[in-house]
Write a protein that holds these residues in place. Structure first.
Motif, short mmCIF file in Angstrom:
data_model
loop_
_atom_site.label_atom_id
_atom_site.label_comp_id
_atom_site.label_asym_id
_atom_site.label_seq_id
_atom_site.Cartn_x
_atom_site.Cartn_y
_atom_site.Cartn_z
N VAL A 135 -10.93 -3.84 -0.82
CA VAL A 135 -9.73 -3.75 -1.72
C VAL A 135 -9.74 -3.78 -3.30
O VAL A 135 -9.43 -2.87 -3.84
CB VAL A 135 -8.51 -4.93 -1.18
N SER A 136 -10.61 -4.70 -3.44
CA SER A 136 -10.81 -4.86 -5.00
C SER A 136 -11.48 -3.59 -5.68
O SER A 136 -10.99 -3.14 -6.75
CB SER A 136 -11.49 -6.05 -5.21
N ILE B 93 -8.37 0.94 -0.56
CA ILE B 93 -7.67 -0.26 -0.38
C ILE B 93 -6.95 -0.23 1.03
O ILE B 93 -6.91 -1.73 1.64
CB ILE B 93 -6.30 -0.17 -1.37
N TRP C 225 0.75 -1.22 0.03
CA TRP C 225 -0.17 0.06 -0.01
C TRP C 225 1.10 1.20 -0.07
O TRP C 225 0.55 2.34 -0.72
CB TRP C 225 -0.84 -0.11 1.20
N LYS D 178 -9.13 2.53 -9.32
CA LYS D 178 -7.78 2.82 -9.94
C LYS D 178 -7.40 2.65 -11.33
O LYS D 178 -6.78 3.28 -12.00
CB LYS D 178 -6.70 2.38 -9.10
N VAL E 173 -1.12 -2.23 -9.37
CA VAL E 173 -2.29 -2.39 -9.03
C VAL E 173 -2.46 -3.83 -9.08
O VAL E 173 -3.29 -4.76 -8.39
CB VAL E 173 -3.17 -1.37 -9.72
N GLY F 26 -11.40 -0.64 -4.65
CA GLY F 26 -10.31 0.47 -4.59
C GLY F 26 -9.43 0.36 -5.82
O GLY F 26 -9.04 1.21 -6.45
N MET F 27 -8.97 -0.90 -5.99
CA MET F 27 -8.07 -1.20 -7.14
C MET F 27 -8.80 -1.05 -8.46
O MET F 27 -8.40 -0.56 -9.54
CB MET F 27 -7.67 -2.76 -7.04
N ILE G 157 -7.35 4.69 -3.01
CA ILE G 157 -6.16 4.28 -2.48
C ILE G 157 -6.63 4.13 -0.74
O ILE G 157 -6.13 3.15 0.00
CB ILE G 157 -4.98 5.05 -2.40
N ILE H 170 -7.47 -3.51 3.60
CA ILE H 170 -6.31 -4.03 4.19
C ILE H 170 -6.40 -4.35 5.66
O ILE H 170 -5.97 -5.16 6.23
CB ILE H 170 -5.03 -3.34 3.93
N GLY I 239 -1.25 -6.65 -7.11
CA GLY I 239 -1.81 -6.71 -5.85
C GLY I 239 -3.06 -7.42 -5.88
O GLY I 239 -3.40 -8.28 -5.09
N PHE I 240 -3.80 -7.28 -7.00
CA PHE I 240 -5.13 -8.04 -7.22
C PHE I 240 -4.78 -9.32 -7.35
O PHE I 240 -5.53 -10.32 -6.76
CB PHE I 240 -5.76 -7.32 -8.13
#
Lengths: 201, 469
Positions: free
Chosen positions: B205-206, B160, B120, B212, B245, B208-209, B157, B164, B248-249
């Motif tokens: 989280v997903s 995310i 992050w 982005k 990104v 947020g990604m 962010i 987390i 991370g996914f």
């Protein structure tokens, strides 16, 4: 004592939503950060967690003193508009804010069952997150939007303290570093604007 | 090893303070230094601990780092002639390089991270540094979009980070502070006592990604930002930032697969199809290159996510590699195609003379046709394998017909995009007036590097490596 400060945390955020002057908003943000820092110190003492104590001190220094000071100096340097009228009228905000609080408590209810300690605080953190988003949405000016973003970060920090009994030290320091970087970038963005205005003149 | 990985970015950062004109060339060549440690990482035994348990190189992230490094080199080369195509002051130019270096450092940390928190922090660092790169363009639109990126990027962010924290809270009772560690989380995913809490965290989280990456409902925000900023920024977004990104996914979804595969699949499947549905029609309506390529990038990222959760790891990674080379190449070529800010599509591929000009329009034509998956583009094969993986997944459930219907819908949507790109290509080549356009050697070298990268992806050794991940 923790309950009292968490109440102050939420109350300062709600008051910030009704604020129409920039400096007052910065003061409320500083107060919000101060309560967050004290909360970290109290919970850290209770858990005997040195990392959280350090985080609490850093929070007070950076968020309650440093960032409001920098934002205030930016506002003087770059001549921010200090009259910040929220786009949502007060009578609607009075209805909307309790609705958000009730909604987020309802939303967080299944989560709070799964968290052993401070479960109600998790619900407050999530409602603070929504209220910070509202702060960003209800203003057209950029300065209150920045305060909204910083308040959102405070809410996440509160969630980190309460839901997880503190995140690892390295991660928390990294988040502080990123926050300082955000302030540098904000300064550069305003600086650029200022230079352009001068060139146009 | 980590020092060597960070060295090129640190050199670029240091040199960006030097006011000499000649320093630009040094900056571009410094970027090549990243290849040495990245290639060395391929040779080292995996997992290789770069910084304790915080930064660990494995087969997946070494591949992604290598692809991103090549994109970084290409962008650094193309930056040499930025001032030939757009108006940019020398001070802004140097600052652009400075923030490019910070961006690169953030992404190296993100890509190699084995810790949710470090991942992050790296992503946030990269996001913040991009804000200034957008602002290098002194237009009102760029100014507005820089703030827009700052605010929406910060919300994404923050989502995310929120997710987390919830994932960390769900795993802390069994792993303690090590609950931040991706590999440990994966190994103990089935022991998580509050899977619901984990799944909520993963969903946030997903989202947020996905924000982005420009997924539904934020399809146009990234396209508008890329339109407003200088073209290398768009290349960095599509080639490097999206890589960080998506890695991370990949990591989060691998853990979510262990917790509850059906929930993960349904969530990502619906989200990705909805995104492609909207993006296909947005692409059909686009009138300029930047938005066209940007929205096509969103479609590719949605397909990558879909293939990955369907178990098509090979297809997802091949598609990712092809996207990471093709999109930056196309974005960088817009510097020439739109010569001096003219957004006209008609005649954009006309008016090139000499060897450089001929090679340029030939490469751009190839990239345009490759991006819509015409064989022998790697995207053609990745889509074949990806749809195959989707059918294989459906075979083990009772939803084979629904899956076939979804694939048919996807093919219809992809054919809309295909039609639009062919239309754009024909307009570029056969319509409009012919203006003389100049192509510079550095940008041509950048395009050739990307073309070689695409060829490299189809080599048997690369395919074997990808199948082994």
């Amino acid at each position: 004592m923790v309950d009292f400060f968490i109440g102050l945390f939420l109350a300062s955020l709600i008051t910030a939503l009704f604020t129409t002057r920039l400096y007052r908003l910065l003061n409320w943000y500083a107060f919000n950060s101060l309560t967050l820092g004290i909360l970290a110190l109290l919970i850290g003492t209770k858990l005997d967690d040195n990392a959280m104590l350090i985080t609490g001190v850093v929070t007070i220094i950076i968020k309650a003193i440093g960032i409001p000071y920098f934002l205030k100096s930016f506002s003087q340097k770059f001549h921010f508009v200090r009259q910040i009228q929220p786009e949502i009228k007060v009578q609607y905000a009075i209805m909307l804010i309790p609705a958000i609080l009730v909604f987020t408590f309802y939303l967080a209810e299944p989560i709070t069952h799964m968290i052993a300690n401070n479960s109600n605080y998790v619900a407050i953190s999530i409602s603070s997150l929504f209220l910070s988003l509202l702060l960003m949405m209800e203003h057209k000016n950029i300065a209150p939007k920045i305060v909204g973003f910083l308040s959102m970060e405070n809410s996440l920090f509160l969630l980190g303290i309460t839901a997880t009994d503190g995140m690892p030290m390295l991660v928390e320091l990294g988040i502080f570093f990123d926050l300082l970087m955000a302030i540098v970038v904000i300064n550069l963005l305003f600086n650029r604007e200022h230079e352009e205005e001068l060139n146009n003149d | 090893m980590i020092e060597l990985l960070l060295l090129p970015a640190l050199i670029i950062f240091g040199l960006s303070f030097v006011k000499s004109k000649k320093v630009h060339k040094l900056l571009a060549f410094a970027s090549f230094l990243i290849l040495l440690p990245t290639i060395a990482l391929f040779e080292l035994p995996k997992p290789y601990h770069l910084l304790g348990d915080y930064l660990v190189a494995d087969t997946l992230n070494v591949y992604i780092l290598f692809v991103s490094s090549i994109v970084g080199i290409g962008v650094a080369l193309a930056l040499l002639t930025l001032n030939k195509h757009v108006r940019v002051s020398r001070k802004a130019y140097r600052r652009f390089y400075r923030f490019f270096a910070i961006f690169w450092i953030g992404l190296i940390f993100s890509i190699l991270s084995n810790n949710m928190g470090i991942y992050w922090i790296g992503l946030e660092l990269a996001t913040l540094s991009t804000v200034y790169m957008i602002k290098t363009n002194h237009s009102n639109a760029a100014h507005k979009e820089a703030w827009n990126y700052m605010i929406v990027g910060a919300i994404a962010i923050s989502l995310i980070l929120f997710g987390i924290i919830l994932i960390y809270a769900s795993a802390k009772p069994i792993l303690g502070e090590d609950a931040m560690n991706f590999n440990l989380l994966l190994a103990h995913a089935k022991e998580i006592k509050s899977p619901f809490l984990f799944e909520i965290g993963f969903a946030i989280v997903s989202v947020g990604m996905f924000v982005k990456m420009g997924f539904f409902p934020m399809n146009l925000w990234l396209a508008n930002i890329e339109r407003a900023s200088f073209y290398p920024v768009a290349a960095l977004f599509s080639g490097i930032l999206e890589s960080a990104v998506i890695v991370g996914f990949f990591r989060f979804s691998k853990i979510a697969m262990e917790v509850n595969y059906d929930h993960l699949f349904t969530f990502v499947f619906i989200y990705a199809i909805l995104t492609i549905f909207i993006v296909a029609f947005l692409i059909f309506r686009t009138k300029d290159f930047m938005r066209l390529f940007s929205l096509s990038g969103v479609e590719h990222m949605a397909l990558i996510a879909l293939f990955w959760v369907s178990g098509g790891t090979f297809a997802a990674l091949l598609h990712f590699g092809a996207h990471a080379f093709l999109k930056p190449a196309l974005f960088l070529s817009t510097g020439v195609l739109e010569s001096q800010g003219k957004y006209k599509i008609a005649g954009a591929l006309r008016g090139y003379t000499g060897k450089k000009g001929t090679l340029f329009w030939f490469l751009v034509s190839l990239f345009l046709l490759a991006v819509i998956s015409l064989p022998p583009s790697p995207m053609f094969f990745s889509e074949l394998y990806g749809f195959g993986a989707m059918i294989d997944t459906a075979k083990s459930s009772h939803h084979l017909l629904a899956m076939l219907g979804a694939i048919f819908l996807l093919l219809v949507l992809l054919s809309i995009i295909f039609y639009k790109f062919i239309d754009v290509y024909q307009s570029m080549k056969y319509e409009g007036k012919e203006y003389q356009k100049k192509v510079y050697a550095s940008e041509l070298i950048a395009l050739m590097i990307f073309a070689l990268g695409l060829v490299g992806l189809m080599l048997p050794s690369t395919l074997t490596y990808l199948k082994g991940i």
